[in-house]
Enzyme design. Structure first.
Site, short mmCIF file in Angstrom:
data_model
loop_
_atom_site.label_atom_id
_atom_site.label_comp_id
_atom_site.label_asym_id
_atom_site.label_seq_id
_atom_site.Cartn_x
_atom_site.Cartn_y
_atom_site.Cartn_z
N GLY A 269 35.39 33.14 -4.23
CA GLY A 269 35.00 33.55 -5.59
C GLY A 269 34.45 34.96 -5.62
O GLY A 269 34.89 35.81 -6.39
N GLY B 237 27.56 36.02 -3.09
CA GLY B 237 28.49 35.24 -2.28
C GLY B 237 29.70 36.04 -1.85
O GLY B 237 30.27 36.81 -2.63
N GLU C 98 42.41 16.88 9.08
CA GLU C 98 42.90 17.93 9.96
C GLU C 98 42.10 17.97 11.26
O GLU C 98 42.64 18.16 12.35
CB GLU C 98 42.88 19.27 9.24
CG GLU C 98 43.88 19.28 8.07
CD GLU C 98 44.02 20.63 7.37
OE1 GLU C 98 42.99 21.23 7.02
OE2 GLU C 98 45.17 21.07 7.16
N VAL D 80 19.81 35.01 -1.01
CA VAL D 80 19.21 35.09 -2.34
C VAL D 80 18.13 34.03 -2.48
O VAL D 80 18.39 32.84 -2.31
CB VAL D 80 20.28 34.94 -3.44
CG1 VAL D 80 19.62 34.82 -4.81
CG2 VAL D 80 21.22 36.13 -3.41
N ALA E 80 39.71 26.14 -2.83
CA ALA E 80 39.73 27.60 -2.74
C ALA E 80 40.32 28.24 -4.00
O ALA E 80 39.79 29.23 -4.53
CB ALA E 80 40.53 28.03 -1.51
N GLN E 81 41.41 27.66 -4.51
CA GLN E 81 42.07 28.25 -5.68
C GLN E 81 41.17 28.30 -6.91
O GLN E 81 41.24 29.24 -7.70
CB GLN E 81 43.36 27.48 -6.02
CG GLN E 81 44.58 27.98 -5.25
CD GLN E 81 44.92 29.43 -5.57
OE1 GLN E 81 44.72 29.93 -6.69
NE2 GLN E 81 45.42 30.15 -4.58
N GLY F 100 32.40 34.42 -0.38
CA GLY F 100 33.51 33.48 -0.22
C GLY F 100 34.68 33.88 -1.12
O GLY F 100 34.76 35.03 -1.57
#
Lengths: 460, 460
Positions: free
Chosen positions: A18, A14, A177, A82, A326-327, A16
């Protein structure tokens, strides 16, 4: 393929938040790293809705992964989807076109994220694209701007109304949003551009099965956000469960059990997520468990039970109720990277992973946002400035920040949008699945059945 | 649909240079204007190769047409593919999705431009995309960057070589700039990003059936440009006629009549153009003539013989050997707009249309270009600066200029490219037509036949 140097080989799945932060943590350490991802870019997902609504280019929010880590000389990036993780022989199988690659690991960090979930109704996806990838965002950009184009030449009032009705399903940050931006572009950006239609008459509807918008922000901000959306002209429909979607509309069920149809050509699905199926694959081989959203129950050091060499981070994790933001991925990626280095250096373990909540924020409109940081809630212009600063800082890469800032000035100060281009593919090839439909439109609720409703119950 | 106000109604077909400058000329004059185009944007074609090679975003070079003309209140823009021009009843038929629109005109300006020509070999297009639209550029972006990605994981040396060979067919300005940029990105931008392959070993080949590059620039610049390309590592193969193209390579015929195959996954077709079929449609109805490239023979005031109410401008025109460049379209569009206004005002005609050559220029690499302005030829850094200034000034819209300038700084000063994103559609769906092919590759020349060669003879 395995580590050429004989060094400890870490494989990351990945690109992203992480995966990228794990790679940065392991960069130039005494290990070899292979990062496998099915896209060649790192996606800054929090701003995806701005690509869909013509503010940012896809390049602004999706820098090339190998460009970001080029100075981490021990990190190798390969493109691949994967297809299998073999826990026994410690190998990851991936594919790109007809190439099959097998990569052996000593440690594995799985950060494959989550995709959109339609709660068992995958046929919705054709009519209501999600908000998870650059493809999604560009597809929606084509549909949104394309609807105004088609409304301008439509001579049938029903068709025109259907083209100028935009429904966003899901009142979390992405949905809020997105709905705010569609209203903004209709009322400001497009204001003087059409001659037959008035884009300001576009009808933007935000639908959710839950009783409030932004539920994770707390009651006060939730109410403020809803009011702010309504002031902008967005119609907020809560306690409204989506039971069907087709080319020309969506069907919703209200709390009294009655069904009604909203006629709309452009639907955006921002309602639910499902973790990567790699979680279930790991669960099956290791005897661990996944929850209903496909997230893996991990140990408190983010490893798979019985497999201290496999870390799982971000949206794929079910641990202590931590939210899929995200955090969580950033902190998890860093933690996993550090854990591997400490083990190799023979240092003691760093203790259980603890998520530090850095707050959440969402923009509603130009100059207005809601923010919740620790116990402090704030709204309006100040929150909007905070939102601006936090997102600019969080972006990866100096050049992307500059380019994004420039596009924000164009949009927020100039009411313009620089990135409105759609390809033919986006406007026609895919939208062509939708012809513009008849005037007399059969009520979707005729087709309602209870199975559909059941599967939607998880939506909020 | 006709003019609502009873005013003289001018219909313009096309949103390229010709159509846009005609619309601007007619803006806020005492006429009603409808501009019909099959794309919602105005394409700044001279920089299309920079979108394909990751320097610019599609938004930078393709501002929305209705945004550009929003202050010209008498100009209406509609999206539609023109399917018929009925000269007798003065009506234009257009379609977008399943909407059919009929627009009546008093005067008509046809500025539908030209598309790529494969000289009768349309099956080449699948393997060698042209360079005419945003779709083309994004498709090529996906193929170019995707080839490096796939080469990084390839374990077959033949396959890898084929992936790292890039062939550009056609040594006019577009082909020369494209070949130069592929070399530049391989050697600079990608230099430190890969671990298994050395992108600098990429093989870039520029092929043309003619004996020189940039033939319209004159002998001196032609030689300079070729030397400059070769210094950059581009292999220039002249007098080489392309006789076949397939998934894995192209076949060329050398002057001695022998055939050979160049194995390559990524082919770019920049060899020929064919005028819009609307030219032939007009010719058929009016008894006028088109040349082999589909361009219409017009009167010296750009009108169709016998039809003073129909103007044809830009790439669709065959007049006095004027070249198919942006300036011809710009000057033609302005001329046609002025002619219509003067007629309505009862002023005398402005005299025959005269093309004013403002010179031509092409960049070869960073800091190096060739320019030919009137009798002055210059090359190198000075020409590059001139190229920069002229292109920035020629772009439509202040915000696009700023954004483009920023991206140029990123690329030319920083050796970076901000716009490298490809969608799955671009990397996989279309490229998937090409699997990566066998090691032992059958020689294409086995399949050569004389018909193919004949049709290629017009290429240069």
């Amino acid at each position: 393929m395995s580590a050429n140097s004989g060094k400890h080989h870490v494989v990351i799945i990945g690109s992203g938040f992480g995966g990228l932060f794990a790679a940065k943590e392991l960069g130039n350490k005494d290990v070899e790293v292979t990062l496998i991802s099915k896209t060649s870019h790192h996606l800054f997902q929090p701003l995806l809705y701005q690509v869909a609504t013509g503010i940012l280019s896809e390049g602004d929010i999706a820098p090339t992964t190998r460009d970001i880590v080029q100075r981490q000389r021990n990190v190798r990036v390969i493109l691949g989807d994967v297809t299998d993780i073999d826990v026994e022989s410690r190998a990851v199988h991936s594919e790109s076109l007809n190439q099959h690659t097998v990569t052996h690991y000593d440690s594995l960090i799985v950060a494959a994220g989550a995709g959109q979930s339609y709660f068992g109704n995958n046929h919705f996806s054709r009519f209501a694209p999600g908000m998870k990838s650059i493809d999604d965002a560009l597809e929606l950009r084509g549909r949104i701007f394309g609807s105004f184009e088609l409304a301008e030449t439509s001579t049938d009032p029903d068709q025109r109304r259907r083209l100028l009705t935009f429904v966003v399903v899901g009142a979390g940050p992405t949905g809020v949003e997105m709905a705010g931006q569609i209203a903004e572009l209709a009322q400001r950006t497009l204001a003087d551009e059409f001659r037959q239609i008035d884009p300001g008459e576009a009808h933007v509807i935000l639908v959710d099965a839950a009783p409030k918008v932004l539920p994770s922000f707390g009651d006060r901000l939730s109410v403020k956000a809803q009011r702010s959306l309504e002031k902008q002209g967005v119609e907020v429909q809560l306690d409204a469960m989506v039971t069907d979607v087709d080319q020309y509309g969506i069907q919703v069920k209200d709390p009294d059990g009655s069904h009604r149809t909203i006629e709309t050509m452009t639907k955006v699905w921002a309602a639910g997520v499902a973790a990567s199926p790699l979680g279930a694959m790991l669960a099956e081989q290791t005897g661990s468990e996944v929850d209903r959203a496909g997230r893996l129950h991990v140990e408190d050091d983010l490893t798979v039970p019985g497999h201290p060499e496999i870390f799982v981070v971000g949206d794929m994790v079910n641990l202590k109720g931590y939210p899929g933001v995200a955090q969580l991925a950033i902190q998890g990626g860093r933690y996993a990277g550090r854990a591997i280095v400490r083990r190799l250096e023979g240092k003691e373990e760093q203790g259980a992973f603890r998520y530090r909540d850095k707050g959440s924020m969402a923009t509603i409109s130009k100059y207005s946002a809601v923010a919740s940081i620790g116990r402090i809630n704030f709204t309006g212009f100040l929150a909007w400035l905070a939102w601006l600063a936090v997102h600019l800082m969080a972006m990866v890469g100096f050049k992307n920040r500059i380019s994004t800032l420039l596009n924000w000035i164009i949009t927020f100060v100039g009411d313009n949008r620089n990135e409105r281009v759609s390809t033919f593919q986006q406007v026609f090839a895919r939208t062509a699945m939708q012809d513009l439909g008849p005037s007399a439109y059969p009520d979707l609720s005729d087709r309602a059945d209870d199975d559909d409703e059941e599967s939607e119950r998880n939506a909020s």
